[in-house]
Write an enzyme that holds these catalytic residues in place. Structure first.
Site, PDB file in Angstrom:
ATOM      1  N   LYS A  72     -44.936 -74.808  16.525  1.00  0.00           N
ATOM      2  CA  LYS A  72     -45.991 -76.088  15.676  1.00  0.00           C
ATOM      3  C   LYS A  72     -45.373 -76.208  14.656  1.00  0.00           C
ATOM      4  CE  LYS A  72     -50.552 -77.178  14.243  1.00  0.00           C
ATOM      5  NZ  LYS A  72     -52.164 -76.932  14.180  1.00  0.00           N
ATOM      6  N   LYS A 256     -44.105 -54.018 -22.254  1.00  0.00           N
ATOM      7  CA  LYS A 256     -44.254 -53.823 -20.334  1.00  0.00           C
ATOM      8  C   LYS A 256     -43.273 -54.375 -19.778  1.00  0.00           C
ATOM      9  CE  LYS A 256     -48.268 -54.564 -18.175  1.00  0.00           C
ATOM     10  NZ  LYS A 256     -49.948 -55.657 -18.821  1.00  0.00           N
ATOM     11  N   GLY A 259     -42.452 -55.319 -12.453  1.00  0.00           N
ATOM     12  CA  GLY A 259     -42.361 -54.726 -11.554  1.00  0.00           C
ATOM     13  C   GLY A 259     -43.692 -53.019 -10.765  1.00  0.00           C
ATOM     14  N   HIS A 262     -50.195 -51.418 -10.895  1.00  0.00           N
ATOM     15  CA  HIS A 262     -51.050 -52.453 -10.411  1.00  0.00           C
ATOM     16  C   HIS A 262     -52.424 -52.203 -10.423  1.00  0.00           C
ATOM     17  CE1 HIS A 262     -52.769 -54.207  -6.466  1.00  0.00           C
ATOM     18  NE2 HIS A 262     -51.336 -54.437  -6.605  1.00  0.00           N
ATOM     19  N   ASP A 313     -43.081 -55.565  -6.124  1.00  0.00           N
ATOM     20  CA  ASP A 313     -42.523 -56.827  -6.987  1.00  0.00           C
ATOM     21  C   ASP A 313     -40.338 -56.324  -6.923  1.00  0.00           C
ATOM     22  OD1 ASP A 313     -43.541 -59.202  -6.990  1.00  0.00           O
ATOM     23  OD2 ASP A 313     -44.494 -58.848  -8.893  1.00  0.00           O
TER      24      ASP A 313
HETATM   25  C1  LIG Z   1     -48.127 -58.594  -6.491  1.00  0.00           C
HETATM   26  C2  LIG Z   1     -48.297 -58.246  -7.743  1.00  0.00           C
HETATM   27  O1  LIG Z   1     -48.846 -59.216  -8.075  1.00  0.00           O
HETATM   28  S1  LIG Z   1     -48.233 -56.807  -8.603  1.00  0.00           S
HETATM   29  C3  LIG Z   1     -48.309 -56.811  -9.506  1.00  0.00           C
HETATM   30  C4  LIG Z   1     -47.165 -57.642 -10.381  1.00  0.00           C
HETATM   31  N1  LIG Z   1     -46.807 -57.124 -12.351  1.00  0.00           N
HETATM   32  C5  LIG Z   1     -46.384 -56.837 -13.076  1.00  0.00           C
HETATM   33  O2  LIG Z   1     -45.827 -55.862 -12.252  1.00  0.00           O
HETATM   34  C6  LIG Z   1     -46.808 -56.834 -14.264  1.00  0.00           C
HETATM   35  C7  LIG Z   1     -45.954 -55.150 -15.185  1.00  0.00           C
HETATM   36  N2  LIG Z   1     -47.675 -54.466 -14.882  1.00  0.00           N
HETATM   37  C8  LIG Z   1     -48.432 -54.853 -15.296  1.00  0.00           C
HETATM   38  O3  LIG Z   1     -49.102 -55.473 -15.911  1.00  0.00           O
HETATM   39  C9  LIG Z   1     -50.233 -54.367 -15.179  1.00  0.00           C
HETATM   40  O4  LIG Z   1     -49.740 -53.144 -14.612  1.00  0.00           O
HETATM   41  C10 LIG Z   1     -51.045 -55.098 -13.738  1.00  0.00           C
HETATM   42  C11 LIG Z   1     -50.863 -56.322 -15.040  1.00  0.00           C
HETATM   43  C12 LIG Z   1     -49.894 -55.277 -12.472  1.00  0.00           C
HETATM   44  C13 LIG Z   1     -52.712 -54.191 -13.932  1.00  0.00           C
HETATM   45  O5  LIG Z   1     -53.051 -54.640 -15.146  1.00  0.00           O
HETATM   46  P1  LIG Z   1     -54.033 -53.176 -15.500  1.00  0.00           P
HETATM   47  O6  LIG Z   1     -55.359 -52.994 -13.886  1.00  0.00           O
HETATM   48  O7  LIG Z   1     -54.915 -53.904 -16.994  1.00  0.00           O
HETATM   49  O8  LIG Z   1     -53.116 -51.996 -15.693  1.00  0.00           O
HETATM   50  P2  LIG Z   1     -53.545 -50.151 -15.740  1.00  0.00           P
HETATM   51  O9  LIG Z   1     -55.002 -50.551 -15.921  1.00  0.00           O
HETATM   52  O10 LIG Z   1     -53.535 -49.614 -14.425  1.00  0.00           O
HETATM   53  O11 LIG Z   1     -52.998 -50.179 -17.071  1.00  0.00           O
HETATM   54  C14 LIG Z   1     -53.068 -48.667 -17.647  1.00  0.00           C
HETATM   55  C15 LIG Z   1     -52.351 -48.611 -18.807  1.00  0.00           C
HETATM   56  O12 LIG Z   1     -50.587 -48.673 -18.530  1.00  0.00           O
HETATM   57  C16 LIG Z   1     -50.271 -49.459 -18.868  1.00  0.00           C
HETATM   58  N3  LIG Z   1     -49.129 -50.471 -18.010  1.00  0.00           N
HETATM   59  C17 LIG Z   1     -49.914 -50.639 -16.809  1.00  0.00           C
HETATM   60  N4  LIG Z   1     -48.898 -51.400 -16.622  1.00  0.00           N
HETATM   61  C18 LIG Z   1     -47.726 -50.784 -17.657  1.00  0.00           C
HETATM   62  C19 LIG Z   1     -45.852 -51.199 -17.393  1.00  0.00           C
HETATM   63  N5  LIG Z   1     -45.787 -52.644 -16.006  1.00  0.00           N
HETATM   64  N6  LIG Z   1     -45.082 -51.271 -18.206  1.00  0.00           N
HETATM   65  C20 LIG Z   1     -45.858 -50.730 -19.371  1.00  0.00           C
HETATM   66  N7  LIG Z   1     -47.470 -50.188 -19.172  1.00  0.00           N
HETATM   67  C21 LIG Z   1     -48.086 -50.831 -18.233  1.00  0.00           C
HETATM   68  C22 LIG Z   1     -51.443 -50.649 -19.763  1.00  0.00           C
HETATM   69  O13 LIG Z   1     -51.067 -51.096 -20.530  1.00  0.00           O
HETATM   70  C23 LIG Z   1     -52.428 -49.300 -19.294  1.00  0.00           C
HETATM   71  O14 LIG Z   1     -51.793 -49.114 -20.923  1.00  0.00           O
HETATM   72  P3  LIG Z   1     -53.806 -48.856 -21.771  1.00  0.00           P
HETATM   73  O15 LIG Z   1     -54.426 -47.851 -21.443  1.00  0.00           O
HETATM   74  O16 LIG Z   1     -52.410 -48.380 -22.598  1.00  0.00           O
HETATM   75  O17 LIG Z   1     -53.535 -50.730 -22.390  1.00  0.00           O
HETATM   76  O1  LIG Z   2     -53.541 -57.252  -5.619  1.00  0.00           O
HETATM   77  C1  LIG Z   2     -53.356 -57.444  -7.034  1.00  0.00           C
HETATM   78  O2  LIG Z   2     -53.969 -57.710  -7.891  1.00  0.00           O
HETATM   79  C2  LIG Z   2     -51.925 -58.413  -6.606  1.00  0.00           C
HETATM   80  C3  LIG Z   2     -50.692 -57.977  -5.879  1.00  0.00           C
HETATM   81  O3  LIG Z   2     -50.572 -56.818  -5.627  1.00  0.00           O
HETATM   82  C4  LIG Z   2     -50.559 -59.439  -4.647  1.00  0.00           C
HETATM   83  O4  LIG Z   2     -51.752 -60.004  -4.830  1.00  0.00           O
HETATM   84  O5  LIG Z   2     -49.575 -59.250  -3.954  1.00  0.00           O
END
Ligand SMILES: CC(=O)SCCNC(=O)CCNC(=O)[C@H](O)C(C)(C)COP(=O)(O)OP(=O)(O)OC[C@H]1O[C@@H](n2cnc3c(N)ncnc32)[C@H](O)[C@@H]1OP(=O)(O)O
Ligand SMILES: O=C([O-])CC(=O)C(=O)O
Length: 377
Positions: A72, A256, A259, A262, A313
């Site tokens: 399909k 930031k 990759g 989480h 990622d």
């Molecule tokens: C498939 C996906 O979508 S997976 C996610 C892909 N995104 C990324 O890789 C982007 C980089 N990562 C991030 O921005 C974050 O880790 C997120 C958006 C994924 C999660 O965000 P949050 O839930 O707010 O993260 P969390 O509460 O664990 O953060 C804790 C601390 O670590 C820091 N931190 C988290 N991730 C990162 C990072 N990648 N680089 C540097 N510092 C980081 C935050 O800034 C935070 O610091 P603070 O308390 O001084 O503000």
């Molecule tokens: O669960 C999340 O916040 C982001 C993630 O890893 C995904 O969508 O695969």
């Protein structure tokens, strides 16, 4: 065993926003299951089409059901002429995620979901045609060729994507890595893009609107767009030592690192170990001595310095790169996969719907005095 992350604060973190039978994320701090099946088992044994069927139909297909499902999908891969015309208008420098968004939205104009009894057919059409949308535009914009998306040697969605992109059948390793990658990205509970799709579905909107909105949410660098940013990062470094120095500087400047980290997992993302293994295999295949060791060093430094781990990622970046996939097409591959999870959630939302409408804590002024326009400063 890792502990589940303590969740709270802004961003609705830790708040239950609904029910799902599709997926668990980070239940033990690290685990991921689709309808009860462990992600490691699925990545080792399944075809992506089998996983899509599991998410969308509620059970694993038997052999006959899978054969019929794949047939399909194959029959649904041709692009309507009006969609090809639209894709040909989109400039070469457009972001491929914008192409996906427009492609999905245009499909919704041409093949509108008139009522929910059509949802399965509309979903299967999107699954089948998304690789065709992105590769048709990419090859036309960059090479001026109009590719035939209906006839390919490969019959897997991942293989079809590579075949259409490169104009030749991929080798077995590449088709297998694409298959695993699509499985890893298929579903992830109430992540931002899926939640977007569910909010849209809760208004009883059509399936193409739900998916178009979700594509927009996935595009951002904090979500799906992170794999492209991870590629840009690792490409800056010529050796693990340079990577270590570069990352230390970025951390000092509180930048930031895409990759890593989480919202839900506390100690690791179970998808990382799986894709890392395949990235290593691909690096050996191409004789790489830089990108993979650089990626491994980034992983070590981030854990040592910040206890931040690679999410799904990070190693996807080098894996895709080793297969000759242009960086800007990384997130559209995520779309080709996650459309299965998004639409499974839309079906679930529709089956037990109440409009999603949370409240806000008001932080504005209590009372504002009206001033006629000519009296305002
Ligand atoms: C498939 C996906 O979508 S997976 C996610 C892909 N995104 C990324 O890789 C982007 C980089 N990562 C991030 O921005 C974050 O880790 C997120 C958006 C994924 C999660 O965000 P949050 O839930 O707010 O993260 P969390 O509460 O664990 O953060 C804790 C601390 O670590 C820091 N931190 C988290 N991730 C990162 C990072 N990648 N680089 C540097 N510092 C980081 C935050 O800034 C935070 O610091 P603070 O308390 O001084 O503000
Ligand atoms: O669960 C999340 O916040 C982001 C993630 O890893 C995904 O969508 O695969």
């Amino acid at each position: 065993m890792a502990e589940a992350k303590k969740l709270g604060g802004a961003g609705l973190r830790g708040q239950v926003a609904g029910e799902t039978a599709l997926c668990t994320v980070g239940k033990t701090g690290a685990g991921l299951t689709y309808r009860g099946y462990d992600i490691n088992v699925l990545a080792d044994n399944a075809q992506f089409e089998e996983v899509a069927y599991l998410l969308l139909r509620g059970k694993l297909p038997n052999r006959q059901e899978l054969d019929e499902y794949k047939a399909k999908l194959k029959a649904n891969r041709e692009l309507p002429e009006a969609l090809r015309t639209v894709l040909e208008q989109i400039p070469k420098n457009a972001h491929p995620m914008d192409v996906m968004r427009t492609g999905c939205s245009m499909l919704g104009n041409l093949e509108t979901e008139e009522d929910f009894s059509q949802q399965d057919d509309k979903i299967d059409r999107m699954l089948a045609v998304f690789p065709a949308i992105i590769t048709y535009w990419y090859r036309f914009a960059n090479e001026g060729v109009r590719i035939d998306t209906a006839n390919t040697e490969c019959d897997s969605i991942g293989g079809v994507f590579l075949e259409l992109l490169h104009g030749k059948k991929p080798n077995e390793l590449h088709e297998q890595v694409m298959n695993v990658s699509l499985i890893l990205y298929a579903e992830h509970e109430f992540n931002a893009s899926t939640f977007t799709a569910r909010v849209c579905a809760s208004t009883l909107s059509d399936i193409h609107s739900c998916v178009t909105g979700a594509i927009g949410s996935l595009r951002g660098p904090l979500h799906g767009g992170a794999n492209e940013m991870a590629m840009e990062l690792i490409q800056k470094f010529n050796s693990p030592e340079e990577a270590e120095e570069g990352l230390m500087g970025m951390l000092e400047r509180k930048e930031k690192i895409m990759g890593f980290g989480h919202a839900i997992y506390s100690e690791s993302d179970p998808r990382n170990a799986i894709i890392k293994k395949w990235a290593e295999k691909l690096s050996q295949e191409v004789g790489d001595t830089v990108l993979y060791p650089v990626s491994v060093r980034c992983e070590e430094v981030m854990w040592r310095e910040k206890k931040l781990f690679c999410n799904a990622d990070f190693f996807h970046a080098s894996a895709y790169h080793f297969m000759g996939i242009p960086t800007q097409l990384f997130t559209p591959i995520f779309v080709m996969s996650r459309v299965s999870g998004w639409t499974a959630h839309v079906k679930e939302q529709r089956a037990n719907n109440r409009i999603i409408r949370p409240s806000a804590d008001y932080t504005g002024p209590d009372h504002a005095e009206w001033q006629p326009i000519d009296e305002r400063s």
